[in-house]
Write an enzyme that holds these catalytic residues in place. Structure first.
Site, short mmCIF file in Angstrom:
data_model
loop_
_atom_site.label_atom_id
_atom_site.label_comp_id
_atom_site.label_asym_id
_atom_site.label_seq_id
_atom_site.Cartn_x
_atom_site.Cartn_y
_atom_site.Cartn_z
N GLN A 166 -4.76 -1.92 9.37
CA GLN A 166 -4.60 -3.24 8.77
C GLN A 166 -5.14 -4.31 9.71
O GLN A 166 -4.80 -4.35 10.88
CB GLN A 166 -3.10 -3.48 8.46
CG GLN A 166 -2.84 -4.73 7.64
CD GLN A 166 -3.44 -4.69 6.23
OE1 GLN A 166 -3.57 -3.62 5.64
NE2 GLN A 166 -3.82 -5.84 5.71
N LYS B 204 0.83 -1.21 0.00
CA LYS B 204 0.00 0.00 0.00
C LYS B 204 0.87 1.26 0.00
O LYS B 204 0.59 2.22 -0.72
CB LYS B 204 -0.96 -0.02 1.21
CG LYS B 204 -2.04 -1.10 1.06
CD LYS B 204 -2.85 -1.36 2.31
CE LYS B 204 -3.75 -2.58 2.07
NZ LYS B 204 -4.59 -2.95 3.21
N ASP C 264 -11.13 2.13 3.43
CA ASP C 264 -11.36 0.68 3.29
C ASP C 264 -12.84 0.39 3.09
O ASP C 264 -13.21 -0.73 2.70
CB ASP C 264 -10.92 -0.05 4.57
CG ASP C 264 -9.55 -0.71 4.44
OD1 ASP C 264 -9.19 -1.08 3.31
OD2 ASP C 264 -8.88 -0.86 5.47
N1 GUN Z 1 -6.64 -7.32 5.94
C1 GUN Z 1 -6.86 -8.07 4.82
N2 GUN Z 1 -7.38 -7.30 3.85
C2 GUN Z 1 -7.50 -6.05 4.35
C3 GUN Z 1 -7.96 -4.83 3.81
O1 GUN Z 1 -8.40 -4.72 2.67
N3 GUN Z 1 -7.90 -3.75 4.64
C4 GUN Z 1 -7.44 -3.84 5.90
N4 GUN Z 1 -7.45 -2.73 6.65
N5 GUN Z 1 -7.00 -4.96 6.43
C5 GUN Z 1 -7.03 -6.06 5.65
#
Ligand code: GUN
Length: 293
Positions: free
Chosen positions: A96, A52, A119
């Site tokens: 996350q 990211k 998200d």
């Molecule tokens: N853990 C697995 N996929 C994601 C996601 O798309 N966003 C976040 N914040 N955590 C994750």
């Protein structure tokens, strides 16, 4: 059979975003800014967050990685989220997941300002999406919709079977596909581990979205001739043929299913890169205050 290439489409979208950021900055505007909170040092989460941060740099966004020890309390973490909520320089915030067991995922998600929830996990964004209001849509379903749009895959009136009922893929993609929208108007069946006659249900589908997280679960006998198959699975298995020692396997037995399809996404290089780019699209929307004025 046409391969839906998420890698190429995601690179096109990243180029579009980078161009827009350049224009914003040229006009004296601020670069979009994504903050990511990472708690502990889970290997997969480290990789996802590193991707990211790298993606942000590639399109000219600012990113801030806030790391906390596994021992942080729920209250302390919520306080850190509140600081980001109040920081006008930060447009989007993700925490996350998973967070350590002593912290509630739901409380953390609800602590994020919905206007910064890029998200799309906050119940306000989920609710707004379901009733067709502007909302941040979570990255994987948003990425799937974008692929269907760019490949002009017809969805109106089509019989779509979603396998998997997770909050971040199965439920939102089902809701999006029934919306009155250019990519939408589908008739959607949601299947899960308790579904009876799954093979029979799938074999009637014009579009199958496989999002159950079981490697090579969807086999040729479950797929109608000419169907569209979207594979959301990413099971990591050991491999002697790759440098990393791992390879990714989808939820679809690609080699036997692909010849029957009109369109199919590969793994890797299908939905995965689109998930990454959707977070950038949401962060750009957040910086432009498109969803919440
Ligand atoms: N853990 C697995 N996929 C994601 C996601 O798309 N966003 C976040 N914040 N955590 C994750």
């Amino acid at each position: 059979m046409q391969l839906i290439d998420g890698k190429i489409i995601s690179e096109q979208i990243k180029a579009e975003i980078a161009k827009e950021v350049e224009e914003i900055v040229k006009k004296g505007g601020k670069k979009p800014h994504l903050a990511a909170i990472l708690v502990g040092n889970d290997g997969a989460s480290e990789t996802y967050v590193a991707h990211k941060v790298k993606d942000c740099a590639q399109v000219g966004f600012t990113s801030t990685l806030l790391r906390f020890d596994n021992s942080i309390s729920e209250e302390e973490l919520i306080n850190e989220i509140k600081k980001v909520n109040a920081n006008p320089d930060i447009d989007g915030l993700i925490v996350q997941l998973p967070v350590p067991k002593h912290i509630s995922d739901n409380k953390i998600i609800e602590a994020i300002d919905p206007a910064k929830d890029v998200d799309g996990f906050h119940p306000i964004n989920v609710g707004r999406m379901v009733i067709g209001l502007p909302a941040y849509v979570s990255a994987t379903p948003a990425g799937i919709i974008e692929l269907l749009r760019r490949y002009k895959v017809p969805t109106a009136g089509k019989n779509c079977v979603v396998i998997g009922r997770s909050n971040i893929v199965g439920k939102p993609i089902s809701n999006l596909l029934i919306q009155k929208a250019d990519v939408g108007d589908a008739t959607v069946t949601i299947c899960h581990s308790r579904t009876e006659n799954l093979k029979e249900v799938c074999s009637k589908a014009d579009i199958i979205i496989a999002a159950l997280g079981r490697a090579e679960f969807v086999t040729a006998d479950m797929v109608k001739e000419g169907a569209v198959v979207i594979d959301v699975g990413i099971t990591r298995v050991e491999s002697q043929t790759t440098k990393s020692g791992f390879k990714l396997i989808g939820d679809v037995k690609f080699d036997e299913v692909a010849p029957k399809c009109s369109f199919i996404t590969p793994v890797p290089g299908g939905v995965g890169p689109m998930t990454r780019v959707a977070l950038l699209q949401n962060t750009l929307l957040a910086s432009k205050k498109v969803i919440y004025k």
